[in-house]
Design an enzyme around this catalytic site. Structure first.
Site, PDB file in Angstrom:
ATOM      1  N   SER A  68       7.276   5.135   9.713  1.00 46.85           N
ATOM      2  CA  SER A  68       7.299   3.897   8.933  1.00 46.85           C
ATOM      3  C   SER A  68       5.905   3.318   8.789  1.00 46.85           C
ATOM      4  O   SER A  68       4.960   3.750   9.448  1.00 46.85           O
ATOM      5  CB  SER A  68       8.222   2.882   9.593  1.00 46.85           C
ATOM      6  OG  SER A  68       7.515   2.206  10.606  1.00 46.85           O
ATOM      7  N   LYS A  69       5.809   2.329   7.925  1.00 48.66           N
ATOM      8  CA  LYS A  69       4.506   1.722   7.662  1.00 48.66           C
ATOM      9  C   LYS A  69       3.905   1.093   8.913  1.00 48.66           C
ATOM     10  O   LYS A  69       2.705   0.962   9.026  1.00 48.66           O
ATOM     11  CB  LYS A  69       4.639   0.676   6.554  1.00 48.66           C
ATOM     12  CG  LYS A  69       4.959   1.310   5.207  1.00 48.66           C
ATOM     13  CD  LYS A  69       4.784   0.345   4.054  1.00 48.66           C
ATOM     14  CE  LYS A  69       4.905   1.120   2.741  1.00 48.66           C
ATOM     15  NZ  LYS A  69       4.683   0.295   1.563  1.00 48.66           N
ATOM     16  N   ARG A  70       4.748   0.692   9.828  1.00 46.49           N
ATOM     17  CA  ARG A  70       4.231   0.041  11.037  1.00 46.49           C
ATOM     18  C   ARG A  70       3.855   1.034  12.142  1.00 46.49           C
ATOM     19  O   ARG A  70       3.139   0.696  13.062  1.00 46.49           O
ATOM     20  CB  ARG A  70       5.263  -0.945  11.590  1.00 46.49           C
ATOM     21  CG  ARG A  70       5.326  -2.245  10.808  1.00 46.49           C
ATOM     22  CD  ARG A  70       6.501  -3.076  11.252  1.00 46.49           C
ATOM     23  NE  ARG A  70       7.751  -2.338  11.136  1.00 46.49           N
ATOM     24  CZ  ARG A  70       8.413  -2.174   9.978  1.00 46.49           C
ATOM     25  NH1 ARG A  70       7.938  -2.698   8.880  1.00 46.49           N
ATOM     26  NH2 ARG A  70       9.535  -1.488   9.930  1.00 46.49           N
ATOM     27  N   ASP A  71       4.344   2.273  12.030  1.00 49.66           N
ATOM     28  CA  ASP A  71       4.133   3.222  13.128  1.00 49.66           C
ATOM     29  C   ASP A  71       2.680   3.528  13.415  1.00 49.66           C
ATOM     30  O   ASP A  71       2.288   3.705  14.558  1.00 49.66           O
ATOM     31  CB  ASP A  71       4.843   4.553  12.819  1.00 49.66           C
ATOM     32  CG  ASP A  71       6.328   4.432  13.072  1.00 49.66           C
ATOM     33  OD1 ASP A  71       6.699   3.560  13.876  1.00 49.66           O
ATOM     34  OD2 ASP A  71       7.094   5.180  12.471  1.00 49.66           O
ATOM     35  N   PRO A  80       0.837  -1.203   0.000  1.00 51.28           N
ATOM     36  CA  PRO A  80       0.000   0.000   0.000  1.00 51.28           C
ATOM     37  C   PRO A  80       0.869   1.250   0.000  1.00 51.28           C
ATOM     38  O   PRO A  80       2.014   1.209   0.446  1.00 51.28           O
ATOM     39  CB  PRO A  80      -0.773  -0.113   1.311  1.00 51.28           C
ATOM     40  CG  PRO A  80       0.110  -0.941   2.193  1.00 51.28           C
ATOM     41  CD  PRO A  80       0.823  -1.898   1.294  1.00 51.28           C
TER      42      PRO A  80
END
Ligand code: GLU
Length: 518
Positions: A275-278, A16
């Protein structure tokens, strides 16, 4: 001759799109539209190992949601969009479909001495790397090592010829010139110089899948698509010397695009890249739309979290750019007028989740009651509430100023649709005392018998006069009535509530609280 501005957003469909990617697309779009130019979407999908099904569609849908629509590229259904180039087509816009184009360019570089064939297998390179690391050195395929490796610079011509014919795992690598200072200009960072001595010989093309790597495909396509400015993330800055040298090697320096590298979006504490996980960890979305990965894990999206696309675009625009004035609210059209790369900051832009919400609240305040009602009606339906549009419009009008998201409407005033069945204990303890509620019940009679205009304005002042005239404590009486209407002491004004729900419902709620608490 001045060229028509043509910029591109070139995502790789490896997952994404992160909000930083949307910002890059947005800045490209604004830059193009301000100059009456073209905005192109090019899908860089030559790395089949990192390809993620559904990612391309997601990216296009996300940009569409933001109103960032390409003049050329692909649409969400995968069709070519080419409104800008009727007379000079540039399709296809997916690099995997441009496969036959690239080989000749890679071969051209070999012929002209700018690149070479390399035959080293992954095992051979692994062994070389291990050997050098054992001696405390780091391995790069480049000027200090290439003559000891298996390539067309180091091997006899006949062997090279044979390997080219018999093997299908060779590559074409760029021959990084030795000890050259590459002088580059960046529209945001200014002049940058890098000595080539530390740079490796990047692979440009692979015989195994007959596909180019990012570097070759990117330069060839920017050239063929007549791109005038490359606006992209700063993670590509280290590749810029190679890109300059590729333009030079192809003889395309006259039409070489200008470059602008955007700084990163930073975590709210400023420590490191967002980041994408944040997002899920820190409690806000980092993706424009919700994303469900192949394991079924769901990542939040701004759209599903209830953000308006206009608010999202506005907050993204302000992450790394400012107009130089106090103005914070900009429509997409206003951004097109005002945006400039000169005012893009060089340092990282820190994301602030509260500010993001603030933007949404501001946009919600500006919406018409009709538009908000359109959005709220389906939410009510999903809760099994039936109410007339006229009624919902009145509710929305009353609570619009208090909400950040449309979904807040329910939390703010569900009691305008369903009667409370429970009462907040601490509010009961504080207000529902006999000396107060006996007065409140008399005030309730006043309301029931009120014969004037039954509107907030019509009832509000006489009700207050009645309470004040009796010298009753206004706050306590009102809060007892509010307890009956709302279930707690937080809520709208009594006249607002009772004129909306009507006398009949009002009476029911009074009877209910009496049955429970008297
Ligand atoms: N495909 C690259 C990316 O995913 C594009 C970089 C560029 O714009 O040159 O970011």
């Amino acid at each position: 001759m001045t060229r028509k501005t043509r910029v591109r957003f070139a995502p790789s469909p490896t997952g994404p799109l992160h909000m930083g990617g949307v910002r890059t697309a947005l800045y490209n779009y604004l830059f193009a539209k301000q100059r009456g130019g073209d905005f192109i979407i090019r899908i860089e999908d030559t790395d089949s190992q990192r390809f993620v099904p559904g990612a391309e569609k997601y990216i296009i849908e996300a940009l569409n949601w933001c109103g960032i629509v390409p003049d050329e590229g692909v649409d969400a259904a995968g069709n070519v969009v080419e409104t800008a180039s009727e007379r000079h087509p540039h399709a296809p816009y997916r690099q995997s479909q441009r496969k036959p184009i690239y080989r000749q360019y890679a071969e051209q570089l070999v012929e002209n001495g700018f690149a070479y064939y390399a035959f080293d297998t992954a095992e051979e390179l692994g062994a070389k790397r291990a050997e050098m690391e054992a001696n405390g050195q780091t391995f790069i395929y480049g000027q200090t090592t290439r003559m000891g490796l298996r390539n067309s610079l180091a091997m006899p011509e006949a062997e090279v010829k044979e390997l080219l014919e018999t093997r299908t795992d060779w590559t074409i690598r760029f021959k990084m010139p030795e000890n050259r200072v590459v002088k580059m200009d960046d529209l945001i960072r200014g002049h940058v110089e890098v000595n080539t001595s530390t740079l490796d010989d990047k692979v440009l093309w692979k015989r195994a899948d007959e596909l180019p790597t990012y570097h070759l495909a990117n330069i060839v396509d920017d050239h063929l698509m007549e791109i005038t400015e490359v606006i992209r993330g700063e993670e590509w800055l280290p590749s810029l010397p190679l890109h300059y040298l590729l333009y030079e090697a192809f003889g395309w320096t006259d039409t070489q695009p200008r470059f602008a590298h955007l700084s990163l979006l930073l975590k709210p504490d400023g420590k490191g890249k967002l980041s994408k996980r944040d997002g899920d960890r820190l409690g806000f979305p980092v993706f424009p739309l919700q994303w469900v990965n192949s394991e079924g894990e769901v990542s939040r999206g701004y759209r599903e979290d209830g953000y308006f696309p206009e608010a999202f675009v506005n907050l993204l625009a302000m992450l790394g750019w400012n107009p130089g004035t106090e103005q914070e609210l900009f429509t997409l059209e206003e951004l097109v007028e005002t945006f400039s790369l000169e005012r893009v900051i060089k340092s990282g832009a820190r994301f602030n989740a509260d500010k993001a919400k603030w933007y949404n609240k501001e946009y919600l305040r500006k919406k018409s009651v009709g538009e908000l009602t359109d959005l709220y009606m389906p939410i009510l339906e999903s809760k099994g509430i039936t109410a007339t549009r006229e009624y919902v419009e009145k509710v929305v009008g009353l609570i619009q100023e208090r909400a950040t998201f449309v979904a807040d409407f329910w939390d703010i005033a569900s009691y305008l649709f369903v009667a409370p069945t429970e009462f907040v204990e601490k509010d009961v303890a504080k207000f529902w005392k006999e000396e107060n509620y006996t007065l409140a019940l008399q005030a309730a009679d006043f309301i029931m018998n009120f014969e004037g205009e039954f509107t907030p304005e019509g009832l509000g002042a006489p009700l207050e006069e009645y309470i004040r005239g009796n010298e009753w404590p206004m706050g306590k009486v009102m809060n007892c009535l509010r307890l009956a209407m709302v279930g707690g002491s937080n809520g709208l004004g009594i006249a607002d509530i009772v004129t909306l729900i009507g006398k009949e419902e009002f009476a029911k709620r009074i009877e209910y609280i009496k049955s429970k608490l008297c």
